[in-house]
Motif scaffolding. Structure first.
Motif, short mmCIF file in Angstrom:
data_model
loop_
_atom_site.label_atom_id
_atom_site.label_comp_id
_atom_site.label_asym_id
_atom_site.label_seq_id
_atom_site.Cartn_x
_atom_site.Cartn_y
_atom_site.Cartn_z
N LEU A 60 3.65 7.13 -5.60
CA LEU A 60 3.24 7.83 -4.38
C LEU A 60 2.08 7.08 -3.75
N ASP A 61 2.24 6.69 -2.50
CA ASP A 61 1.16 6.02 -1.76
C ASP A 61 0.58 7.05 -0.80
N PHE A 62 -0.49 7.72 -1.24
CA PHE A 62 -1.09 8.81 -0.48
C PHE A 62 -2.02 8.23 0.58
N GLY A 63 -1.68 8.48 1.85
CA GLY A 63 -2.43 7.87 2.94
C GLY A 63 -1.97 6.43 3.14
N CYS A 64 -0.65 6.25 3.25
CA CYS A 64 -0.07 4.91 3.24
C CYS A 64 -0.30 4.12 4.51
N GLY A 65 -0.67 4.79 5.61
CA GLY A 65 -0.81 4.07 6.87
C GLY A 65 0.51 3.45 7.28
N ILE A 66 0.49 2.17 7.63
CA ILE A 66 1.72 1.48 8.03
C ILE A 66 2.43 0.85 6.83
N GLY A 67 1.95 1.16 5.63
CA GLY A 67 2.63 0.68 4.43
C GLY A 67 2.10 -0.62 3.87
N ARG A 68 0.83 -0.92 4.16
CA ARG A 68 0.23 -2.17 3.67
C ARG A 68 0.40 -2.32 2.16
N LEU A 69 0.03 -1.30 1.40
CA LEU A 69 0.07 -1.39 -0.05
C LEU A 69 1.45 -1.04 -0.61
N SER A 70 2.19 -0.21 0.10
CA SER A 70 3.57 0.07 -0.31
C SER A 70 4.38 -1.22 -0.29
N LYS A 71 4.18 -2.02 0.73
CA LYS A 71 4.87 -3.30 0.85
C LYS A 71 4.49 -4.22 -0.31
N ALA A 72 3.20 -4.25 -0.65
CA ALA A 72 2.76 -5.07 -1.78
C ALA A 72 3.40 -4.61 -3.08
N LEU A 73 3.57 -3.32 -3.24
CA LEU A 73 4.15 -2.78 -4.47
C LEU A 73 5.64 -3.12 -4.59
N VAL A 74 6.41 -2.91 -3.53
CA VAL A 74 7.85 -3.16 -3.64
C VAL A 74 8.16 -4.65 -3.71
N GLU A 75 7.26 -5.49 -3.22
CA GLU A 75 7.46 -6.93 -3.32
C GLU A 75 7.16 -7.45 -4.72
N LYS A 76 6.24 -6.78 -5.42
CA LYS A 76 5.84 -7.24 -6.75
C LYS A 76 6.66 -6.59 -7.86
N TYR A 77 7.06 -5.34 -7.67
CA TYR A 77 7.74 -4.59 -8.73
C TYR A 77 9.10 -4.07 -8.25
N ASP A 78 9.97 -3.84 -9.19
CA ASP A 78 11.23 -3.16 -8.91
C ASP A 78 10.98 -1.66 -9.04
N SER A 87 -0.54 10.46 10.14
CA SER A 87 -0.31 9.92 11.48
C SER A 87 1.17 9.65 11.75
N PRO A 88 1.78 10.34 12.72
CA PRO A 88 3.17 10.06 13.07
C PRO A 88 3.38 8.62 13.52
N ASP A 89 2.39 8.07 14.23
CA ASP A 89 2.51 6.69 14.70
C ASP A 89 2.59 5.71 13.53
N MET A 90 1.73 5.89 12.57
CA MET A 90 1.73 4.98 11.43
C MET A 90 2.97 5.16 10.57
N ARG A 91 3.42 6.40 10.41
CA ARG A 91 4.65 6.62 9.64
C ARG A 91 5.83 5.91 10.30
N ARG A 92 5.86 5.95 11.61
CA ARG A 92 6.96 5.33 12.36
C ARG A 92 6.96 3.81 12.14
N MET A 93 5.78 3.22 12.11
CA MET A 93 5.67 1.77 11.92
C MET A 93 5.92 1.37 10.47
N ALA A 94 5.61 2.26 9.54
CA ALA A 94 5.65 1.91 8.12
C ALA A 94 7.03 1.49 7.65
N GLN A 95 8.06 2.20 8.09
CA GLN A 95 9.41 1.89 7.62
C GLN A 95 9.80 0.45 7.96
N ASP A 96 9.48 0.03 9.19
CA ASP A 96 9.79 -1.34 9.60
C ASP A 96 8.88 -2.35 8.92
N TYR A 97 7.60 -1.99 8.78
CA TYR A 97 6.65 -2.94 8.19
C TYR A 97 6.98 -3.24 6.73
#
Length: 224
Positions: A60-78, A87-97
């Motif tokens: 769980l990435d609590f307060g994920c923003g646009i997914g800066r750390l979520s991206k780092a996690l899925v790139e490093k681990y399976d 923020s609806p704006d940041m959630r919208r960007m996160a999926q693409d980022y």
């Protein structure tokens, strides 16, 4: 002067604005572009040190923003990562980022509804530069306790930095509260809900104004 909690502080129009508010410019740490590159890479080493092997786990990435750390996690681990953000704006960007089928993002309201009923369970969680900003830390930490099975990594300021708006002149800023009351003291609240396992040493050349931050690993408290 009357100050009110201003959740629209995190309303943004584009990726660059999002990055600028997620990692603001620091005199000792450079602008948001420099911090983004330096701190994101460094956080991967903190995740490895504090949370261990995340392959096959849900995070769980609590307060994920646009997914800066979520991206780092899925790139490093399976692993699978679930982001939560106000923020609806940041959630919208996160999926693409993040750009991965192993990442999803939900609203803060959805997180509250699922966690409250016990319908949301993840192996681990991260909360990086977020609990210092939330409106009701006691409420959110209580829900994190319900949603996390194993470990929680928190990187936080030693004080609160609450997004506010001045009712008189419309000025928007982060209000610094260096002596929060117990119900808003993130460190005290985490100690009530979790067992602190260790405190990670932060590198001064990686985290801006490092002496004002702490990073701790928490685990579930044993049932009595």
């Amino acid at each position: 002067m009357s100050l009110y909690y201003y959740k629209d502080m995190f309303k943004v129009d584009n990726l660059e604005e999002a990055k600028n508010i997620i990692l603001t410019e620091e005199a000792q740490g450079g602008d948001h572009r420099q911090r983004w590159e330096r701190e994101t890479t460094y956080m991967q080493s903190l995740f490895a040190e504090g949370l261990g092997d995340l392959n096959g786990k849900t995070v769980l990435d609590f307060g994920c923003g646009i997914g800066r750390l979520s991206k780092a996690l899925v790139e490093k681990y399976d692993c699978h990562v679930l982001g939560v953000d106000i923020s609806p704006d940041m959630r919208r960007m996160a999926q693409d980022y993040v750009g991965s089928d192993r990442f999803s993002v939900i609203s803060y309201e959805m997180f509250c509804a699922l966690a409250e009923t016990g319908s949301l369970q993840t192996d681990c969680a991260i909360a990086v530069y977020v609990l210092q900003h939330v409106y009701d830390p006691a409420h959110d930490i209580g829900l994190l306790e319900k949603a996390v099975r194993d470990k929680l990594l928190v990187l936080n300021l030693k004080h609160r930095a609450v997004p506010v708006i001045d009712s008189e002149n419309g000025a928007k800023k982060f209000y610094l509260d260096e002596q929060p009351e117990p119900r808003a003291d993130v460190g005290l609240l985490l100690a009530e809900h979790f067992e602190q396992q260790r405190q990670l040493e932060l590198a001064a050349d990686k985290i801006s104004v490092v002496d004002k931050h702490w990073c701790r690993i928490y685990g579930k408290k044993e049932s009595k």
